[in-house]
Scaffold this active site. Structure first.
Site, PDB file in Angstrom:
ATOM      1  CE  LYS A  45      17.761  -3.692  53.207  1.00 25.72           C
ATOM      2  NZ  LYS A  45      18.291  -3.113  51.955  1.00 25.72           N
ATOM      3  CG  LEU A  73      14.992   0.866  51.209  1.00 19.11           C
ATOM      4  CD1 LEU A  73      14.713   2.361  51.288  1.00 19.11           C
ATOM      5  CD2 LEU A  73      16.488   0.616  51.296  1.00 19.11           C
ATOM      6  CB  CYS A 130      13.985   8.395  50.538  1.00 19.93           C
ATOM      7  SG  CYS A 130      12.491   8.249  51.479  1.00 19.93           S
ATOM      8  CB  THR A 192      20.623   1.069  42.540  1.00 24.33           C
ATOM      9  OG1 THR A 192      19.534   1.558  43.321  1.00 24.33           O
ATOM     10  CG2 THR A 192      21.376   0.037  43.340  1.00 24.33           C
ATOM     11  CB  THR A 265      26.663  -5.928  43.020  1.00 21.01           C
ATOM     12  OG1 THR A 265      25.633  -4.933  43.117  1.00 21.01           O
ATOM     13  CG2 THR A 265      26.132  -7.106  42.252  1.00 21.01           C
TER      14      THR A 265
HETATM   15  C1  LIG Z   1      20.539  -5.772  47.085  1.00 20.17           C
HETATM   16  C2  LIG Z   1      20.923  -4.338  47.330  1.00 20.17           C
HETATM   17  C3  LIG Z   1      20.425  -3.667  48.443  1.00 20.17           C
HETATM   18  C4  LIG Z   1      20.784  -2.333  48.677  1.00 20.17           C
HETATM   19  N1  LIG Z   1      20.290  -1.697  49.774  1.00 20.17           N
HETATM   20  C5  LIG Z   1      20.643  -0.397  50.011  1.00 20.17           C
HETATM   21  C6  LIG Z   1      20.187   0.257  51.182  1.00 20.17           C
HETATM   22  O1  LIG Z   1      19.502  -0.313  52.039  1.00 20.17           O
HETATM   23  N2  LIG Z   1      20.537   1.563  51.347  1.00 20.17           N
HETATM   24  C7  LIG Z   1      21.348   2.247  50.452  1.00 20.17           C
HETATM   25  O2  LIG Z   1      21.648   3.421  50.674  1.00 20.17           O
HETATM   26  N3  LIG Z   1      21.829   1.613  49.343  1.00 20.17           N
HETATM   27  C8  LIG Z   1      21.490   0.329  49.115  1.00 20.17           C
HETATM   28  N4  LIG Z   1      21.994  -0.319  48.013  1.00 20.17           N
HETATM   29  C9  LIG Z   1      22.905   0.407  47.083  1.00 20.17           C
HETATM   30  C10 LIG Z   1      24.382   0.043  47.342  1.00 20.17           C
HETATM   31  O3  LIG Z   1      24.797   0.433  48.641  1.00 20.17           O
HETATM   32  C11 LIG Z   1      25.309   0.723  46.293  1.00 20.17           C
HETATM   33  O4  LIG Z   1      25.134   2.120  46.381  1.00 20.17           O
HETATM   34  C12 LIG Z   1      24.998   0.272  44.862  1.00 20.17           C
HETATM   35  O5  LIG Z   1      24.602  -1.080  44.808  1.00 20.17           O
HETATM   36  C13 LIG Z   1      26.197   0.478  43.914  1.00 20.17           C
HETATM   37  O6  LIG Z   1      27.303  -0.322  44.287  1.00 20.17           O
HETATM   38  P1  LIG Z   1      27.610  -1.780  43.605  1.00 20.17           P
HETATM   39  O7  LIG Z   1      27.502  -1.591  42.132  1.00 20.17           O
HETATM   40  O8  LIG Z   1      28.993  -2.135  44.074  1.00 20.17           O
HETATM   41  O9  LIG Z   1      26.568  -2.707  44.115  1.00 20.17           O
HETATM   42  C14 LIG Z   1      21.659  -1.658  47.761  1.00 20.17           C
HETATM   43  C15 LIG Z   1      22.152  -2.344  46.645  1.00 20.17           C
HETATM   44  C16 LIG Z   1      21.816  -3.675  46.423  1.00 20.17           C
HETATM   45  C17 LIG Z   1      22.383  -4.381  45.227  1.00 20.17           C
END
Ligand SMILES: Cc1cc2nc3c(=O)[nH]c(=O)nc-3n(C[C@H](O)[C@H](O)[C@H](O)COP(=O)(O)O)c2cc1C
Length: 297
Positions: A45, A73, A130, A192, A265
């Site tokens: 994370k 975060l 960020c 996201t 996800t």
């Molecule tokens: C609950 C959650 C927490 C996330 N935390 C981070 C994070 O700490 N750092 C980061 O770079 N991306 C974070 N992301 C983004 C994911 O790593 C990824 O880029 C994004 O969710 C798209 O992939 P997915 O559709 O398979 O979830 C987070 C996503 C989710 C859903």
């Protein structure tokens, strides 16, 4: 075996940062997790320089095809991570990629320097979603801000540097090219997309952070388009992600130009889905392509 920036990986499927907690998973699954680790590398994370509480609840809103999160975060900060998490993550059977984020160049530099010195860290991922305290804009929305940041931190660590792009930029491929030009060894995308949900009764924002990040199958076509666009502009390897649920989704991203695929996800629904997706990918590749009759081409 896959070669990713000089790191040898068993298969192409890794986790998306923040979506798989390896320490919690080991508590839940025991040492069996180490024997059947679902990903070929583990991405942490996001770690920031100082500890963060994260956003107030509620932090999640479920969608028909994914979710919106405003986790914000939360993390122990650099010192807490080095003291408490790194010793546990050292035991994982796969390469460790540490994802970092800072609000100034100096903060990012301190993180890159510190993790650059850790033998257990195979590579660094720099989260560009960020806000830069100087401009108020996310570092990753502008090619020039991205190039400045990457050029500043690149010489500080002797490890592969993956730059994680934001999809909320007007031209993510230009940002990717700027990152590559400044010395990034790889880029990863997509993070996201900004979204919002209203409380069903009060009609105010549901999420404690007001807005949040949309992820899951809803963003898969956007991820595919951005990966293809970025692949046409850069030569460095790409980690593609966004809505991957099955081997076929992973194959789409690989065929669009990614070298690795990350799953986010979907791990909330099925924590060990990484192994299944890697298996499905192998099966799909073993299959001959469907012959499409010329009448429907
Ligand atoms: C609950 C959650 C927490 C996330 N935390 C981070 C994070 O700490 N750092 C980061 O770079 N991306 C974070 N992301 C983004 C994911 O790593 C990824 O880029 C994004 O969710 C798209 O992939 P997915 O559709 O398979 O979830 C987070 C996503 C989710 C859903």
């Amino acid at each position: 075996m896959i070669d990713f920036c000089g790191i040898r990986l068993e298969h192409e499927v890794i986790n998306g940062s923040g979506t798989f907690d390896a320490i919690a998973a080991r508590r839940a699954f025991g040492d069996e997790l180490l024997e059947r680790f679902p990903f070929s590398a583990f991405v942490s994370k996001t770690v920031t320089l100082e500890p963060r509480q994260g956003n107030p609840p509620p932090r999640l809103w479920e969608l028909g095809a994914g979710m919106i999160n405003s986790i914000g975060l939360p993390n122990k900060g650099l010192r807490g991570y080095l003291a408490e998490d790194l010793p546990k993550l050292r035991e994982l059977p796969v390469a460790l990629i540490v994802n970092v984020m800072g609000f100034t160049r100096e903060e990012v530099a301190a993180l890159v320097r510190a993790f650059g010195e850790c033998d257990e860290v195979a590579a660094l991922e720099l989260n560009l979603s960020c806000p830069n305290v100087k401009t108020g804009l996310d570092f990753g929305v502008e090619p020039s801000a991205t190039a400045g940041l990457v050029a500043h931190v690149r010489p500080l660590a002797d490890k592969p540097l993956i730059v994680k792009l934001t999809p909320n930029a007007s031209d993510p491929a230009a940002v990717a090219a700027a990152a590559e030009g400044a010395g990034a060894d790889a880029v990863s995308l997509i993070n996201t997309l900004r979204g919002m949900a209203l409380h069903p009764h009060t009609r105010g924002p549901w999420l404690g952070g007001r807005t949040g990040g949309v992820s899951g199958p809803a963003i898969r076509p956007i991820a595919l388009a951005q990966v293809a666009q970025v692949a046409s502009r850069v030569r460095v390897p790409i980690v593609g992600m966004g809505g991957v649920q099955r081997g076929a989704d992973a194959l789409d991203l690989l065929e669009a130009g990614a070298t690795l695929v990350a799953v986010g996800t979907e791990s909330f629904r099925e924590p060990l889905c990484g192994s299944r997706i890697a298996r499905e990918l192998t099966q799909l590749r073993g299959k001959p392509r469907l012959e499409v009759p010329s009448t429907v081409r």
